[in-house]
Write a protein that holds these residues in place. Structure first.
Motif, PDB file in Angstrom:
ATOM      1  N   SER A   1     -22.775 -53.478 -59.554  1.00  0.00           N
ATOM      2  CA  SER A   1     -23.178 -53.407 -58.289  1.00  0.00           C
ATOM      3  C   SER A   1     -24.592 -52.782 -58.166  1.00  0.00           C
ATOM      4  CB  SER A   1     -22.381 -52.053 -57.521  1.00  0.00           C
ATOM      5  OG  SER A   1     -22.392 -50.838 -57.818  1.00  0.00           O
ATOM      6  N   SER A   2     -25.316 -52.662 -57.080  1.00  0.00           N
ATOM      7  CA  SER A   2     -26.687 -52.018 -56.962  1.00  0.00           C
ATOM      8  C   SER A   2     -26.515 -50.708 -56.164  1.00  0.00           C
ATOM      9  CB  SER A   2     -27.357 -53.209 -56.014  1.00  0.00           C
ATOM     10  OG  SER A   2     -27.071 -53.155 -54.917  1.00  0.00           O
ATOM     11  N   GLY A   3     -25.370 -50.237 -56.036  1.00  0.00           N
ATOM     12  CA  GLY A   3     -25.375 -48.948 -55.426  1.00  0.00           C
ATOM     13  C   GLY A   3     -24.054 -48.636 -54.856  1.00  0.00           C
TER      14      GLY A   3
ATOM     15  N   THR B   1     -19.821 -37.023 -40.043  1.00  0.00           N
ATOM     16  CA  THR B   1     -19.557 -37.188 -41.591  1.00  0.00           C
ATOM     17  C   THR B   1     -19.699 -38.530 -41.857  1.00  0.00           C
ATOM     18  OG1 THR B   1     -18.467 -36.061 -43.286  1.00  0.00           O
ATOM     19  CG2 THR B   1     -17.117 -37.133 -41.572  1.00  0.00           C
ATOM     20  N   TYR B   2     -19.374 -38.787 -43.012  1.00  0.00           N
ATOM     21  CA  TYR B   2     -19.159 -40.236 -43.608  1.00  0.00           C
ATOM     22  C   TYR B   2     -18.058 -41.218 -43.203  1.00  0.00           C
ATOM     23  CZ  TYR B   2     -21.747 -37.167 -46.836  1.00  0.00           C
ATOM     24  OH  TYR B   2     -22.443 -36.225 -47.420  1.00  0.00           O
ATOM     25  N   GLU B   3     -18.045 -42.368 -43.077  1.00  0.00           N
ATOM     26  CA  GLU B   3     -17.054 -43.101 -42.660  1.00  0.00           C
ATOM     27  C   GLU B   3     -16.271 -43.085 -43.986  1.00  0.00           C
ATOM     28  OE1 GLU B   3     -17.117 -46.136 -44.731  1.00  0.00           O
ATOM     29  OE2 GLU B   3     -18.927 -45.143 -45.327  1.00  0.00           O
ATOM     30  N   ALA B   4     -15.049 -43.438 -43.878  1.00  0.00           N
ATOM     31  CA  ALA B   4     -13.855 -43.450 -44.910  1.00  0.00           C
ATOM     32  C   ALA B   4     -14.260 -43.908 -46.214  1.00  0.00           C
ATOM     33  CB  ALA B   4     -12.572 -44.417 -44.469  1.00  0.00           C
ATOM     34  N   GLY B   5     -15.392 -45.097 -46.274  1.00  0.00           N
ATOM     35  CA  GLY B   5     -15.791 -45.108 -47.739  1.00  0.00           C
ATOM     36  C   GLY B   5     -16.878 -44.495 -48.296  1.00  0.00           C
ATOM     37  N   GLY B   6     -17.193 -43.274 -47.644  1.00  0.00           N
ATOM     38  CA  GLY B   6     -18.189 -42.223 -48.153  1.00  0.00           C
ATOM     39  C   GLY B   6     -19.501 -42.968 -48.074  1.00  0.00           C
ATOM     40  N   GLY B   7     -19.924 -43.611 -47.328  1.00  0.00           N
ATOM     41  CA  GLY B   7     -21.282 -44.250 -47.150  1.00  0.00           C
ATOM     42  C   GLY B   7     -21.500 -45.565 -48.446  1.00  0.00           C
ATOM     43  N   TYR B   8     -21.247 -44.830 -49.386  1.00  0.00           N
ATOM     44  CA  TYR B   8     -21.325 -45.716 -50.895  1.00  0.00           C
ATOM     45  C   TYR B   8     -20.347 -45.767 -52.094  1.00  0.00           C
ATOM     46  CZ  TYR B   8     -23.902 -42.138 -53.250  1.00  0.00           C
ATOM     47  OH  TYR B   8     -24.189 -40.595 -53.685  1.00  0.00           O
ATOM     48  N   GLY B   9     -19.302 -44.969 -51.620  1.00  0.00           N
ATOM     49  CA  GLY B   9     -18.214 -44.884 -52.600  1.00  0.00           C
ATOM     50  C   GLY B   9     -18.191 -43.350 -53.320  1.00  0.00           C
ATOM     51  N   HIS B  10     -19.157 -42.784 -53.151  1.00  0.00           N
ATOM     52  CA  HIS B  10     -19.256 -41.481 -54.044  1.00  0.00           C
ATOM     53  C   HIS B  10     -18.018 -40.495 -53.726  1.00  0.00           C
ATOM     54  CE1 HIS B  10     -20.393 -37.630 -55.683  1.00  0.00           C
ATOM     55  NE2 HIS B  10     -21.600 -37.746 -56.195  1.00  0.00           N
TER      56      HIS B  10
ATOM     57  N   GLU C   1     -27.697 -56.465 -51.393  1.00  0.00           N
ATOM     58  CA  GLU C   1     -26.456 -56.683 -51.842  1.00  0.00           C
ATOM     59  C   GLU C   1     -26.228 -56.340 -53.122  1.00  0.00           C
ATOM     60  OE1 GLU C   1     -24.486 -58.162 -49.816  1.00  0.00           O
ATOM     61  OE2 GLU C   1     -25.667 -58.551 -48.098  1.00  0.00           O
ATOM     62  N   PRO C   2     -24.655 -55.920 -53.416  1.00  0.00           N
ATOM     63  CA  PRO C   2     -23.799 -55.892 -52.322  1.00  0.00           C
ATOM     64  C   PRO C   2     -23.790 -54.701 -51.294  1.00  0.00           C
ATOM     65  CG  PRO C   2     -22.825 -55.085 -54.477  1.00  0.00           C
ATOM     66  CD  PRO C   2     -24.243 -55.668 -54.795  1.00  0.00           C
ATOM     67  N   ALA C   3     -23.460 -55.046 -50.280  1.00  0.00           N
ATOM     68  CA  ALA C   3     -23.692 -53.758 -49.323  1.00  0.00           C
ATOM     69  C   ALA C   3     -22.934 -52.459 -49.328  1.00  0.00           C
ATOM     70  CB  ALA C   3     -23.673 -54.283 -47.655  1.00  0.00           C
ATOM     71  N   PRO C   4     -23.520 -51.279 -49.158  1.00  0.00           N
ATOM     72  CA  PRO C   4     -22.415 -50.170 -49.258  1.00  0.00           C
ATOM     73  C   PRO C   4     -21.589 -50.224 -48.182  1.00  0.00           C
ATOM     74  CG  PRO C   4     -24.781 -49.535 -48.802  1.00  0.00           C
ATOM     75  CD  PRO C   4     -24.931 -50.893 -49.300  1.00  0.00           C
ATOM     76  N   SER C   5     -20.642 -49.492 -48.159  1.00  0.00           N
ATOM     77  CA  SER C   5     -19.525 -49.343 -46.990  1.00  0.00           C
ATOM     78  C   SER C   5     -20.085 -48.689 -45.848  1.00  0.00           C
ATOM     79  CB  SER C   5     -18.463 -48.169 -47.664  1.00  0.00           C
ATOM     80  OG  SER C   5     -18.867 -46.970 -47.720  1.00  0.00           O
ATOM     81  N   TYR C   6     -21.146 -48.189 -45.740  1.00  0.00           N
ATOM     82  CA  TYR C   6     -21.760 -47.715 -44.226  1.00  0.00           C
ATOM     83  C   TYR C   6     -22.403 -49.019 -43.519  1.00  0.00           C
ATOM     84  CZ  TYR C   6     -26.673 -47.947 -45.798  1.00  0.00           C
ATOM     85  OH  TYR C   6     -27.790 -48.275 -46.141  1.00  0.00           O
ATOM     86  N   VAL C   7     -22.437 -50.130 -44.360  1.00  0.00           N
ATOM     87  CA  VAL C   7     -23.112 -51.091 -43.624  1.00  0.00           C
ATOM     88  C   VAL C   7     -22.017 -52.221 -43.521  1.00  0.00           C
ATOM     89  CG1 VAL C   7     -24.503 -53.257 -43.859  1.00  0.00           C
ATOM     90  CG2 VAL C   7     -25.207 -51.355 -45.109  1.00  0.00           C
TER      91      VAL C   7
END
Length: 315
Positions: A121-123, A162-171, A227-233
């Motif tokens: 992944s890129s992020g 706050t962040y959405e359920a995926g934490g923005g990028y999974g952190h 790409e791949p897009a983080p969860s906030y996208v």
């Protein structure tokens, strides 16, 4: 709820110092400039963060010293954004607090849980193999949520961010902050609007493409991939709040620069650019400071944010 013309209090819940600026800096600065009450709750002190560039003081890998340093960075960033009310979540007494402490007799602290990048992944991040005993992800959900509920009950905001359920990028700490926030709202029993930073794939792609201009190349770093897009996208979650960044750009850029161990290459775009500026994290890839911060909304206790709310204040 408040009247349509009144500005309700805003409370933002973030996992580490610098997240408040990276995720919602323009919203916080805009709200504060408009005279609204703004509270930032930080869940950890970022003990396991990397240090960008020279580290003459040997902060990286020394959790307590890095945490203390990042507290000072956070204070400067909040000052730039105009936020006067800040709380570390572990310093809030829970209703059933038994005074638990660590081996040194100090109150137990919520520590940065750390992370690992997902291969290929890129992020996108995940929980790493080495998770400290005091990690935020190890704190029982209702314990952390009860502390946050205490803050909510005291400040009584109309909007929580706050962040959405995926934490923005999974952190993992971002994901946990989302879970704690949702549970705390339930425990507090308040009617609030819950906002999450979000963006469409087109918005992100357009902003990233704008960084190909000469002014961004002068930063000396390559532009990051989309790409791949983080969860906030997401193109499935409708954007309901758009916050113009330009009116508060100096405040946001100043806050980014305050987090010097975590953020680099902070650059202001020239007038007329499609983005406000750029910055890079420890991955050495330029990211755009988009012209708008955008948010989706989750309904809580029947509160529905009107679609396409435009949050815009005078300069």
């Amino acid at each position: 709820m408040t009247s349509p013309t009144a500005l309700p209090g805003l409370l933002a819940v973030h996992a580490h110092p610098d997240d408040e600026t990276l995720s919602s800096g323009a919203l916080l600065a805009t709200w504060a400039r408009a005279g609204g009450e703004v509270t930032v709750v930080t869940c950890t002190r970022g003990e396991r963060g990397e240090v960008i560039g020279p580290d003459p003081d040997g902060l990286e890998g020394d959790g307590p010293r890095l945490a203390a340093h990042r507290e000072t960075e956070l204070a400067r960033a909040l000052g730039s954004l105009g936020v006067r009310d800040h709380v570390f979540l572990d310093q809030v007494p829970a209703p059933d607090d038994d005074g638990a402490s660590d081996d040194d007799g100090a109150p137990a602290r919520y520590e940065d849980s750390g992370m690992a990048w997902v291969a290929g992944s890129s992020g996108t991040a995940r929980l790493g193999a080495d998770v400290p005993p005091g990690a935020f992800v190890r704190v029982p959900l209702d314990e952390a949520a009860a502390r946050l509920a205490t803050v909510l009950t005291d400040r009584r905001p109309g909007v929580v961010v706050t962040y959405e359920a995926g934490g923005g990028y999974g952190h993992p700490d971002h994901v946990r902050a989302h879970e704690v926030t949702v549970r705390a709202i339930e425990l507090a029993g308040l009617d609030v609007a819950l906002w999450h930073p979000s963006a469409t794939s087109d918005d992100v792609a357009a902003a990233t493409a704008a960084l190909e201009d000469d002014w961004a190349q002068a930063a000396g770093l390559p532009v990051g991939p989309t790409e791949p897009a983080p969860s906030y996208v997401s193109d499935d979650r409708p954007v309901v709040v758009r916050v113009p960044v330009e009116p508060v750009a100096d405040a946001v850029l100043g806050a980014l620069r305050a987090h010097r161990t975590q953020v680099q290459a902070v650059t202001r775009a020239p007038h007329g650019s499609d983005v406000v500026g750029c910055y890079a994290l420890s991955n050495d890839l330029l990211a755009p400071l988009r012209a708008h911060e955008t948010y989706t909304a989750s309904d809580q206790r029947g509160i529905v944010v009107p679609p396409r709310v435009q949050v815009a204040w005078p300069r």
